[in-house]
Design an enzyme around this catalytic site. Sequence first.
Site, mmCIF file in Angstrom:
data_model
loop_
_atom_site.group_PDB
_atom_site.id
_atom_site.type_symbol
_atom_site.label_atom_id
_atom_site.label_comp_id
_atom_site.label_asym_id
_atom_site.label_seq_id
_atom_site.Cartn_x
_atom_site.Cartn_y
_atom_site.Cartn_z
ATOM 1 N N HIS A 89 0.295 -1.085 0.008
ATOM 2 C CA HIS A 89 -0.242 0.351 0.192
ATOM 3 C C HIS A 89 0.797 1.523 0.158
ATOM 4 O O HIS A 89 0.392 2.745 -0.158
ATOM 5 C CB HIS A 89 -1.068 -0.121 1.251
ATOM 6 C CG HIS A 89 -0.911 0.255 2.595
ATOM 7 N ND1 HIS A 89 -0.181 -0.219 3.191
ATOM 8 C CD2 HIS A 89 -0.157 1.591 3.272
ATOM 9 C CE1 HIS A 89 0.019 -0.091 4.068
ATOM 10 N NE2 HIS A 89 -0.023 1.496 4.314
ATOM 11 N N ASP A 225 1.112 -7.620 2.457
ATOM 12 C CA ASP A 225 1.340 -5.923 2.080
ATOM 13 C C ASP A 225 2.922 -5.751 1.776
ATOM 14 O O ASP A 225 3.342 -5.292 2.904
ATOM 15 C CB ASP A 225 0.710 -4.911 3.172
ATOM 16 C CG ASP A 225 0.265 -4.073 3.133
ATOM 17 O OD1 ASP A 225 0.426 -3.318 1.834
ATOM 18 O OD2 ASP A 225 -0.385 -3.490 3.380
ATOM 19 N N SER A 659 3.756 2.466 8.042
ATOM 20 C CA SER A 659 4.348 1.144 7.321
ATOM 21 C C SER A 659 5.128 0.835 6.864
ATOM 22 O O SER A 659 5.551 1.947 6.867
ATOM 23 C CB SER A 659 2.597 1.587 6.636
ATOM 24 O OG SER A 659 1.717 1.393 6.418
HETATM 25 N N1 ARG Z 1 -4.198 0.748 7.630
HETATM 26 C C1 ARG Z 1 -3.511 0.772 6.905
HETATM 27 C C2 ARG Z 1 -2.680 1.787 6.901
HETATM 28 O O1 ARG Z 1 -3.042 2.754 7.638
HETATM 29 C C3 ARG Z 1 -3.164 0.035 5.226
HETATM 30 C C4 ARG Z 1 -4.053 1.057 4.566
HETATM 31 C C5 ARG Z 1 -4.071 0.669 3.220
HETATM 32 N N2 ARG Z 1 -5.115 -0.758 3.002
HETATM 33 C C6 ARG Z 1 -5.944 -0.778 2.325
HETATM 34 N N3 ARG Z 1 -6.673 -1.081 2.187
HETATM 35 N N4 ARG Z 1 -6.944 0.924 2.223
HETATM 36 O O2 ARG Z 1 -1.856 2.722 6.338
HETATM 37 N N1 GLU Z 2 -0.896 1.173 7.521
HETATM 38 C C1 GLU Z 2 -0.742 2.506 8.411
HETATM 39 C C2 GLU Z 2 0.113 3.076 7.240
HETATM 40 O O1 GLU Z 2 0.439 3.183 6.543
HETATM 41 C C3 GLU Z 2 0.108 1.544 9.392
HETATM 42 C C4 GLU Z 2 -0.949 1.643 10.630
HETATM 43 C C5 GLU Z 2 -1.163 2.621 11.659
HETATM 44 O O2 GLU Z 2 -1.900 3.402 11.540
HETATM 45 O O3 GLU Z 2 -0.915 2.121 12.482
HETATM 46 O O4 GLU Z 2 1.219 3.382 8.132
#
Ligand code: ARG
Ligand code: GLU
Length: 724
Positions: A89, A225, A659
């Site tokens: 991502h 990921d 991330s």
């Molecule tokens: N929750 C994760 C973060 O905050 C992954 C985000 C990307 N994935 C998604 N399905 N939108 O970045």
């Molecule tokens: N998916 C998040 C990022 O892009 C990390 C998840 C979080 O917020 O801890 O940094």
Amino acid sequence: MKLFRSRFTVFLIISLSFYSVTKADEGMWIPMLLEQLNQKEMQTMGMKITAEDIYSINHSSLKDAILLFGSGCTAEIVSNQGLIFTNHHCGYSSIQSHSSLEKDYLTHGFWAMKQSEELTNPGLTATMLVRMEDVTAKVLAVVNTTMTEDQRDKAIEKISKEIAQHAVKGTHYAASVKPFYYGNQYYLFVTEIFKDIRLVGAPPSNIGKFGGDTDNWMWPRHTGDFSVFRIYVGKDNMPADYSASNVPYQPKKHLEISLKGAEKNDFTFVFGYPGRTQQFLTSHAVDLTSNYDNPARIKMRDKRLEIIANDMNNDRLIRIQYSAKYAGIANGWKKWMGEDKGIQRLQAVTKKKILEKEFMEWVSKDEKRKSEYGNLMNEFAQTYQKLKPYTMANVYFSEAGLAPEIIRFAYGFKKLIDKCKDKNSKAEDIKQSADAFQKGLAGFYKNYNQNTDKKIFAELIKLYYQDCDKNFHPAIFSKINSKYKGDFSQYAEDVYRSSIFVSQEKTAEFLKNYKAKDYKKIEKDAAYQLALSIYDNYITNIQDNIIALNDKTDSLYRIYVKALMEMQPGKRFYPDANLTLRVAYGKVNDYYPRDAVHYLHYTTIEGIMQKEDSSIYDYVVEPKLKSLYLAKDYGRYANKAGELPVAFTATNHTTGGNSGSPVLNAYGQLIGLNFDRNWEGTMSDIIYDPSQCRNITLDIRYCLFIIDKFAGAGNLINEMTIKD
Ligand code: ARG
Ligand code: GLU
């Protein structure tokens, strides 16, 4: 008596262990202070290396393998040829930008089988920390108590610039000074910025994004990921702009990879760039965020997401065009929902109120404190009271007003209008400007669908009109209302029929042979008129007030945090995340999310097969992955039990920006890539709960399995240092 005593002991043990757990898990620590503040505890928890192995300015250390990827993710170097890992991502928009219906890398994945096939990504950077330094004394030497906040800010800005410039004189490095604890401390960061970062590999979306937004922010998770890039440099091994003759970077350090995985209770740490936490927020701020700001944003994104999802499901091209945008919108939306739940479950507002009451009691016990801090809580209350309407107006501006892309795009043409109206502009300048706009069109329209945008326009402008306080309506709203009487669909029809900006063809045609007086046509354009009114309203009624009030709360927090440190002298504080390099540490651990439910600390490929559903986009399993599964062909990537691990949870305190961060074992070897937090723990930016907060890590064995067995990119595996 006996009973009493034993109960008392039990109570003592529980409270002590609770204290030590809290201490160990919460916190994002400054690398250069680890030795002083954390090393002992980290070693007690199982770490076998030293703070100096993690961060050193005297010899190469793990920090030399850690990068800020772009401006909001982390990456790490995994070979002596500058190969780097980050999340899928995080590489998403790069992968997306190389994708089209013919070469759909998003859907099918991409693998460069030799270096000449690696793809360039203009604008993408990777930033390495060279060193950091505490410059608090130098910075605070220029301020005094008689200064106004404004004078103070200016003086600090000036000295910060000077310190940074001085630090990098005669080098190719960059530097900046950043505030910590709301300006109670300052650190200098000297960095090296790499500018030629090429895409090496990405799994297909149904691996890299398996579970999609349905599983996002949740455990148990089965997302592969990760994506792979490479740093290129000039022949002198120094950062350079893209050039075909650039060569792979030879790093001082690359991470060793361990295939041993981690068992429950094993020590792990995360080394990366957490973006923002707000542990010190007062009750007023938590109330505003969780009861007003978040819910309004969620409601508006509900609508926007529903529209985009529908169109993506019905059209492959729209899927490619909108997938990155959708993911971005959905990510915040879902996180805020989890955050609000967590804040309520923990009764964070009440807890904050209790702390504030204790604080005021402590203040009232001492005359000096009374004069310094006596009015602090009142000032917080008043400032947040004033801030609230502006905060909400800003929410509607950004979440509704700017939701239709045509608004932002049309407003961009204000520059052209200004140029045309400027008497000093020559015909030639104007032509040049128009040509520049002409050149930019393809970039915007590549990912634009007029119909999707029209639907968003109709729904979101309606919500803006209905939900936002009338005092903060853009001026044009009253005209729209008298003409359309609430029929926003008709309004949208009219705008998208008449506006120049709804398609590349129309805009290009308009810009061809553009003459100075044509600016009048833009001024009459329905989309432009709305855009102008929305932005004008923001600029004249909202923006400056928000900035001023936020400056005010920041200065109150500076005093509050200083006071809290005085009030709790035994407590070990950590600064809120601010996109500087940090270390979080904890242990691999499971959790109990709710009554009768226990989540194990790791997932395997079995779970992918259990989730498989060929009729749901997010749960389609790639045929090749399935055949590897059926043959149990896991190679050396299986765990001791013969399973193929996919992800695991641990108690490291992380946030957005982490991330792609390496998750390392007791020896500092790479065992996974951090990519998410669990739903029950998303409030950890504001309030941390050791029993619920978990970071989610992609097991490096699944990542290598995909590269090796699935993609057949053994060339990459051979570059890495892998320990069985
Ligand atoms: N929750 C994760 C973060 O905050 C992954 C985000 C990307 N994935 C998604 N399905 N939108 O970045
Ligand atoms: N998916 C998040 C990022 O892009 C990390 C998840 C979080 O917020 O801890 O940094």
